[in-house]
Design a protein around this motif. Structure first.
Motif, short mmCIF file in Angstrom:
data_model
loop_
_atom_site.label_atom_id
_atom_site.label_comp_id
_atom_site.label_asym_id
_atom_site.label_seq_id
_atom_site.Cartn_x
_atom_site.Cartn_y
_atom_site.Cartn_z
N LYS A 1 -10.61 3.72 -2.92
CA LYS A 1 -10.21 3.78 -4.34
C LYS A 1 -9.15 2.72 -4.65
N ILE A 2 -8.34 2.40 -3.65
CA ILE A 2 -7.28 1.39 -3.86
C ILE A 2 -7.89 -0.01 -3.87
N TRP A 3 -8.87 -0.21 -3.00
CA TRP A 3 -9.41 -1.56 -2.76
C TRP A 3 -9.88 -2.29 -4.03
N PRO A 4 -10.66 -1.66 -4.94
CA PRO A 4 -11.11 -2.42 -6.12
C PRO A 4 -9.96 -3.00 -6.93
N HIS A 5 -8.81 -2.32 -6.93
CA HIS A 5 -7.65 -2.83 -7.67
C HIS A 5 -7.06 -4.05 -6.97
N ILE A 6 -7.02 -3.99 -5.65
CA ILE A 6 -6.49 -5.14 -4.89
C ILE A 6 -7.45 -6.32 -5.06
N TYR A 7 -8.74 -6.00 -5.00
CA TYR A 7 -9.76 -7.05 -5.15
C TYR A 7 -9.59 -7.74 -6.51
N ALA A 8 -9.46 -6.94 -7.57
CA ALA A 8 -9.33 -7.51 -8.93
C ALA A 8 -8.07 -8.36 -9.02
N PHE A 9 -7.00 -7.88 -8.40
CA PHE A 9 -5.74 -8.63 -8.43
C PHE A 9 -5.88 -9.98 -7.72
N LEU A 10 -6.49 -9.97 -6.54
CA LEU A 10 -6.61 -11.22 -5.78
C LEU A 10 -7.60 -12.20 -6.42
N GLN A 11 -8.56 -11.63 -7.13
CA GLN A 11 -9.53 -12.51 -7.82
C GLN A 11 -8.86 -13.37 -8.87
N THR A 12 -7.68 -12.95 -9.32
CA THR A 12 -6.96 -13.78 -10.30
C THR A 12 -6.29 -14.96 -9.60
N LYS A 13 -6.29 -14.93 -8.25
CA LYS A 13 -5.59 -15.98 -7.50
C LYS A 13 -6.52 -16.85 -6.66
N LEU B 1 6.55 -8.08 -5.84
CA LEU B 1 5.90 -6.88 -5.31
C LEU B 1 4.81 -6.35 -6.23
N LYS B 2 3.64 -6.09 -5.63
CA LYS B 2 2.52 -5.52 -6.38
C LYS B 2 2.12 -4.26 -5.61
N SER B 3 2.47 -3.09 -6.13
CA SER B 3 2.21 -1.84 -5.41
C SER B 3 0.88 -1.23 -5.84
N PHE B 4 0.16 -0.68 -4.86
CA PHE B 4 -1.12 0.00 -5.11
C PHE B 4 -0.99 1.40 -4.50
N SER B 5 -1.02 2.43 -5.35
CA SER B 5 -0.80 3.79 -4.85
C SER B 5 -2.11 4.54 -4.74
N GLY B 6 -2.18 5.44 -3.75
CA GLY B 6 -3.36 6.29 -3.61
C GLY B 6 -3.46 6.88 -2.23
N THR B 7 -4.49 7.67 -2.01
CA THR B 7 -4.68 8.30 -0.70
C THR B 7 -5.97 7.84 -0.04
N GLU B 8 -6.78 7.05 -0.75
CA GLU B 8 -8.04 6.58 -0.18
C GLU B 8 -8.19 5.07 -0.33
N LEU C 1 0.87 -1.19 0.00
CA LEU C 1 0.00 0.00 0.00
C LEU C 1 0.90 1.23 0.00
N ASP C 2 0.91 1.92 -1.12
CA ASP C 2 1.81 3.05 -1.29
C ASP C 2 1.01 4.33 -1.04
N VAL C 3 0.98 4.75 0.23
CA VAL C 3 0.17 5.90 0.64
C VAL C 3 1.13 6.97 1.19
N PRO C 4 0.98 8.24 0.74
CA PRO C 4 1.94 9.27 1.18
C PRO C 4 1.91 9.49 2.70
N PHE C 5 3.08 9.82 3.27
CA PHE C 5 3.20 10.04 4.72
C PHE C 5 2.24 11.13 5.22
#
Ligand SMILES: Nc1nc2c(ncn2[C@@H]2O[C@H](COP(=O)(O)OP(=O)(O)O)[C@@H](O)[C@H]2O)c(=O)[nH]1
Ligand SMILES: Nc1ncnc2c1ncn2[C@@H]1O[C@H](COP(=O)(O)OP(=O)(O)O)[C@@H](O)[C@H]1O
Length: 227
Positions: free
Chosen positions: A202-214, A192-199, A113-117
Motif C-alpha cells: 500500500k505504501i509502494w504506489p505512493h513512493i513510486y509516484a513520488f520518484l516518478q517526479t524525479k 524528508l518525505k514520510s510514507f506511513s502504513g503497515t503494508e 518508511l513510517d511503520v509502527p513497531f
C-alpha cells in the motif's frame, strides 16, 4: 542535450520497516544503484574482514557500529558510485553520520518508511535472506518458490542472527534513541518525505509516484501497475 543532475537519495525507517523490500522495487523501476550498510557489513562478516569481525560484536548485541568506522566504510564505497543515481539504505543512522555524509555530497531526498513497531516485530522473525545478493523473503508476505531456497541462484536462505526477538527489541531502542534524530535533521532541511502504513504494497504506489517526479521508469513493465 541537457543532462539531468544525478539523484542522491536515502531510504530510512526502523528495522523491518521494508527498506530492503522497497529498495529492490526502486532499483528495478528507476535503475538506481543501491548501497545497503547492512548488506555491506554482512558481506564483511562473512569474509571475516577486520571490519566484519569488529561489526559482529555490535550487531549481535543489537547495537550500532561506531560512527567513524561506519562512515569510513560507506563513504569509501560511495566513491565508486559517483557517476550513478544512488540510494543509500541503512546509512546514515546517527546525526554524526548524516553530517559526515553532508560534507561529501548533497542529498536530494530522504524517503522515510513510517511503520509502527508492533507491525515490525512479527515480520522480522519470519524474515529469511540470501546473504550473497541481499534478497529478502518473508514466510507470509513474500515466500520463496521453494522453502529455504533462493529463487534466483538455488542457494540456501538463512535467518539473520540479529532477528531474534531480544535483539530486535534492542535494535528498535537504538532506532528511537539514535536514528530518529536523523529524521529531524533531514526534516529541518526540507528533505524528508514520510510514507506511513503497515503494508509495503500500500505504501509502494505512493513512493513510486513520488520518484516518478524525479526519474523515468526504466523497467519493462507497464508503469501503471508497478510491482
Ligand atoms: N507481512 C509483511 N511482511 C513484509 C511487508 N513488507 C516487507 N515485509 C517483510 O518484512 C521483513 C523486513 O523487511 P525488509 O525489507 O528486510 O526491512 P528492512 O529491515 O527495513 O530492510 C522481510 O522479511 C520482508 O519480506 C509487508 O507489507 N507485510
Ligand atoms: N549506519 C549504520 N551505523 C551503525 N551501525 C549500522 C549501520 N548500518 C547497519 N548497522 C548495523 O548493522 C545491523 C543491521 O543493519 P540492517 O541490515 O540495516 O538492518 P535493519 O534495517 O533490519 O535494522 C544494525 O542493527 C547495526 O548493528
Amino acid at each position: 542535450m541537457v543532462v539531468p543532475p544525478l539523484l542522491r537519495a536515502v531510504i530510512m525507517g526502523p528495522p523491518g520497516s521494508g527498506k530492503g523490500t522497497v529498495s529492490a522495487r526502486i532499483i528495478k523501476h528507476f535503475g538506481m544503484k543501491h548501497l545497503s550498510s547492512g548488506d555491506l557489513l554482512r558481506d564483511n562478516m562473512q569474509k571475516k574482514t577486520e571490519v566484519g569481525i569488529l561489526a559482529k560484536s555490535y550487531i549481535d548485541q543489537g547495537q550500532l557500529i561506531p560512527d567513524d568506522i561506519m562512515t569510513r566504510l560507506m563513504l569509501n564505497e560511495l566513491k565508486g558510485l559517483d557517476q550513478y543515481n544512488w540510494l543509500l539504505d541503512g546509512f546514515p543512522r546517527t546525526v554524526a553520520q548524516a553530517e559526515a555524509l553532508d560534507k561529501e555530497c548533497q542529498i536530494d531526498t530522504v524517503i522515510d518508511l513510517d511503520v509502527p513497531f508492533e507491525t515490525i516485530k512479527c515480520r522480522l522473525t519470519a524474515r529469511w535472506i540470501h546473504p550473497a545478493s541481499g534478497r529478502v523473503y518473508n514466510l507470509e508476505f513474500s515466500p520463496p518458490k521453494v522453502q529455504g531456497i533462493d529463487d534466483i541462484t538455488g542457494e540456501p536462505l538463512v535467518q539473520r542472527d540479529d532477528d531474534k526477538p531480544e535483539t530486535v527489541t534492542k535494535r528498535l531502542q537504538a532506532y528511537d534513541a539514535q536514528t530518529k534524530p536523523v529524521l529531524e535533521y533531514y526534516r529541518e532541511k526540507g528533505l524528508l518525505k514520510s510514507f506511513s502504513g503497515t503494508e509495503t504494497n500500500k505504501i509502494w504506489p505512493h513512493i513510486y509516484a513520488f520518484l516518478q517526479t524525479k526519474l523515468p521508469d526504466v523497467s519493462q513493465q507497464d508503469a501503471a501497475t508497478p510491482r
